[in-house]
Design a protein around this motif. Sequence first.
Motif, mmCIF file in Angstrom:
data_model
loop_
_atom_site.group_PDB
_atom_site.id
_atom_site.type_symbol
_atom_site.label_atom_id
_atom_site.label_comp_id
_atom_site.label_asym_id
_atom_site.label_seq_id
_atom_site.Cartn_x
_atom_site.Cartn_y
_atom_site.Cartn_z
ATOM 1 N N ILE A 120 -37.401 -21.103 20.756
ATOM 2 C CA ILE A 120 -37.248 -20.718 19.355
ATOM 3 C C ILE A 120 -38.525 -21.167 18.638
ATOM 4 C CG2 ILE A 120 -35.864 -21.061 17.276
ATOM 5 C CD1 ILE A 120 -33.542 -21.759 19.346
ATOM 6 N N PRO A 121 -39.281 -20.209 18.094
ATOM 7 C CA PRO A 121 -40.567 -20.558 17.496
ATOM 8 C C PRO A 121 -40.421 -21.361 16.198
ATOM 9 C CG PRO A 121 -40.072 -18.250 17.101
ATOM 10 C CD PRO A 121 -38.975 -18.780 17.982
ATOM 11 N N MET A 122 -41.552 -21.882 15.747
ATOM 12 C CA MET A 122 -41.606 -22.662 14.504
ATOM 13 C C MET A 122 -40.966 -21.852 13.374
ATOM 14 S SD MET A 122 -42.826 -25.505 13.030
ATOM 15 C CE MET A 122 -44.110 -26.087 14.134
ATOM 16 N N HIS A 123 -40.037 -22.490 12.680
ATOM 17 C CA HIS A 123 -39.375 -21.861 11.541
ATOM 18 C C HIS A 123 -38.823 -22.953 10.630
ATOM 19 C CE1 HIS A 123 -35.967 -22.662 14.197
ATOM 20 N NE2 HIS A 123 -35.172 -22.538 13.143
ATOM 21 N N TRP A 124 -38.298 -22.538 9.487
ATOM 22 C CA TRP A 124 -37.722 -23.468 8.516
ATOM 23 C C TRP A 124 -36.612 -22.751 7.752
ATOM 24 C CZ3 TRP A 124 -38.346 -22.210 3.293
ATOM 25 C CH2 TRP A 124 -39.310 -21.217 3.023
ATOM 26 N N HIS A 125 -35.795 -23.551 7.096
ATOM 27 C CA HIS A 125 -34.674 -23.033 6.302
ATOM 28 C C HIS A 125 -34.765 -23.580 4.880
ATOM 29 C CE1 HIS A 125 -32.866 -21.913 10.141
ATOM 30 N NE2 HIS A 125 -33.157 -23.136 10.559
ATOM 31 N N THR A 126 -34.364 -22.792 3.917
ATOM 32 C CA THR A 126 -34.300 -23.259 2.524
ATOM 33 C C THR A 126 -33.282 -24.388 2.408
ATOM 34 O OG1 THR A 126 -34.848 -21.040 1.773
ATOM 35 C CG2 THR A 126 -33.903 -22.525 0.142
ATOM 36 N N SER A 127 -32.234 -24.306 3.180
ATOM 37 C CA SER A 127 -31.144 -25.281 3.149
ATOM 38 C C SER A 127 -31.321 -26.353 4.213
ATOM 39 C CB SER A 127 -29.824 -24.551 3.423
ATOM 40 O OG SER A 127 -28.757 -25.465 3.509
ATOM 41 N N ALA A 128 -30.770 -27.515 3.948
ATOM 42 C CA ALA A 128 -30.567 -28.491 5.021
ATOM 43 C C ALA A 128 -29.549 -27.883 5.978
ATOM 44 C CB ALA A 128 -30.034 -29.799 4.451
ATOM 45 N N GLU A 129 -29.573 -28.324 7.226
ATOM 46 C CA GLU A 129 -28.591 -27.827 8.197
ATOM 47 C C GLU A 129 -27.978 -28.989 8.951
ATOM 48 O OE1 GLU A 129 -30.459 -25.181 11.060
ATOM 49 O OE2 GLU A 129 -32.249 -26.402 11.140
ATOM 50 N N ARG A 130 -26.659 -28.892 9.127
ATOM 51 C CA ARG A 130 -25.911 -29.866 9.911
ATOM 52 C C ARG A 130 -25.414 -29.136 11.144
ATOM 53 N NH1 ARG A 130 -25.764 -30.886 4.780
ATOM 54 N NH2 ARG A 130 -25.727 -33.014 4.015
ATOM 55 N N MET A 131 -25.734 -29.687 12.319
ATOM 56 C CA MET A 131 -25.515 -28.954 13.564
ATOM 57 C C MET A 131 -24.746 -29.779 14.586
ATOM 58 S SD MET A 131 -29.489 -27.775 13.779
ATOM 59 C CE MET A 131 -30.049 -29.316 13.051
ATOM 60 N N ILE A 132 -23.971 -29.066 15.402
ATOM 61 C CA ILE A 132 -23.345 -29.657 16.584
ATOM 62 C C ILE A 132 -23.555 -28.668 17.718
ATOM 63 C CG2 ILE A 132 -21.203 -30.408 17.680
ATOM 64 C CD1 ILE A 132 -20.191 -31.199 14.885
ATOM 65 N N LEU A 133 -24.138 -29.143 18.818
ATOM 66 C CA LEU A 133 -24.337 -28.289 19.987
ATOM 67 C C LEU A 133 -23.005 -28.168 20.731
ATOM 68 C CD1 LEU A 133 -26.510 -26.664 21.522
ATOM 69 C CD2 LEU A 133 -26.750 -28.669 23.013
ATOM 70 N N LEU A 134 -22.528 -26.946 20.876
ATOM 71 C CA LEU A 134 -21.230 -26.699 21.515
ATOM 72 C C LEU A 134 -21.349 -26.408 23.001
ATOM 73 C CD1 LEU A 134 -19.637 -24.478 18.724
ATOM 74 C CD2 LEU A 134 -19.386 -26.949 19.076
ATOM 75 N N SER A 135 -22.500 -25.853 23.424
ATOM 76 C CA SER A 135 -22.730 -25.621 24.847
ATOM 77 C C SER A 135 -24.220 -25.609 25.120
ATOM 78 C CB SER A 135 -22.087 -24.306 25.307
ATOM 79 O OG SER A 135 -22.790 -23.188 24.816
ATOM 80 N N GLY A 136 -24.569 -25.907 26.371
ATOM 81 C CA GLY A 136 -25.966 -25.926 26.778
ATOM 82 C C GLY A 136 -26.623 -27.254 26.491
ATOM 83 N N GLU A 137 -27.954 -27.249 26.604
ATOM 84 C CA GLU A 137 -28.783 -28.401 26.280
ATOM 85 C C GLU A 137 -29.996 -27.873 25.537
ATOM 86 O OE1 GLU A 137 -29.278 -31.617 29.213
ATOM 87 O OE2 GLU A 137 -31.447 -31.338 28.900
ATOM 88 N N MET A 138 -30.346 -28.508 24.419
ATOM 89 C CA MET A 138 -31.416 -27.984 23.571
ATOM 90 C C MET A 138 -32.363 -29.100 23.146
ATOM 91 S SD MET A 138 -31.018 -25.838 20.000
ATOM 92 C CE MET A 138 -30.705 -24.244 20.741
ATOM 93 N N GLN A 139 -33.650 -28.822 23.278
ATOM 94 C CA GLN A 139 -34.670 -29.733 22.768
ATOM 95 C C GLN A 139 -35.087 -29.225 21.395
ATOM 96 O OE1 GLN A 139 -38.021 -31.031 25.238
ATOM 97 N NE2 GLN A 139 -39.351 -30.452 23.536
ATOM 98 N N VAL A 140 -35.014 -30.089 20.397
ATOM 99 C CA VAL A 140 -35.386 -29.734 19.030
ATOM 100 C C VAL A 140 -36.531 -30.644 18.603
ATOM 101 C CG1 VAL A 140 -34.585 -29.549 16.640
ATOM 102 C CG2 VAL A 140 -33.009 -29.068 18.515
ATOM 103 N N THR A 141 -37.567 -30.042 18.004
ATOM 104 C CA THR A 141 -38.714 -30.817 17.547
ATOM 105 C C THR A 141 -39.012 -30.473 16.098
ATOM 106 O OG1 THR A 141 -39.648 -30.722 19.793
ATOM 107 C CG2 THR A 141 -41.113 -31.451 18.013
ATOM 108 N N TYR A 142 -38.841 -31.454 15.204
ATOM 109 C CA TYR A 142 -39.184 -31.302 13.800
ATOM 110 C C TYR A 142 -40.628 -31.754 13.600
ATOM 111 C CZ TYR A 142 -34.572 -29.974 12.362
ATOM 112 O OH TYR A 142 -33.400 -29.267 12.189
ATOM 113 N N GLU A 143 -41.342 -31.038 12.754
ATOM 114 C CA GLU A 143 -42.747 -31.334 12.495
ATOM 115 C C GLU A 143 -42.937 -32.812 12.161
ATOM 116 O OE1 GLU A 143 -46.044 -28.776 10.332
ATOM 117 O OE2 GLU A 143 -44.722 -29.756 8.877
ATOM 118 N N GLY A 144 -43.886 -33.446 12.886
ATOM 119 C CA GLY A 144 -44.194 -34.849 12.653
ATOM 120 C C GLY A 144 -43.247 -35.824 13.321
ATOM 121 N N GLU A 145 -42.299 -35.331 14.133
ATOM 122 C CA GLU A 145 -41.328 -36.202 14.794
ATOM 123 C C GLU A 145 -41.341 -35.958 16.302
ATOM 124 O OE1 GLU A 145 -37.410 -35.931 13.084
ATOM 125 O OE2 GLU A 145 -38.212 -35.695 11.067
#
Length: 154
Positions: free
Chosen positions: A81-106
């Motif tokens: 999933i390429p670099m993107h952003w949302h106007t809103s904050a997002e609260r997430m729970i992974l329901l299946s699979g495994e995902m690596q998430v990288t926030y800018e500067g972290e």
Amino acid sequence: MKTSALIIRTSYLIILLLSLFICFTSYAQENSVSINFDDLNLEWGGCPDFMPDGCNISVLQGDPSEANTDVLFKVPANSSIPMHWHTSAERMILLSGEMQVTYEGEEPTILKTGSYAYGPARKPHTAKCGDSGPCVLFIAFNEPVDANSGKPDE
């Protein structure tokens, strides 16, 4: 004098009762929601063009053009999933699979099934779904749902 005070008290009582009636009828009209993320009756739609092939979104509750909407976000295994952003904050729970998430500067974070994550509004991020199967992510948005490629103009 007594008649005037009685009229004022009666008016206040009527306003109070009308307010309570409106509040209770508003709550009574809203239905609860209970959905399983692998329900075959879920309606899935496409993602923005910059998202990977096979990406889909299903609205669970709310109107995506308004605040407070819950969605499922699904991508195939090995999708980036390429670099993107949302106007809103997002609260997430992974329901299946495994995902690596990288926030800018972290540093990257690995989400496993059942992991919770919070993403601040307007903070650019990328993600990659692992090879253990499709990634299905529950996301709650405070503001209308959007996904914007790249970084926000500051």
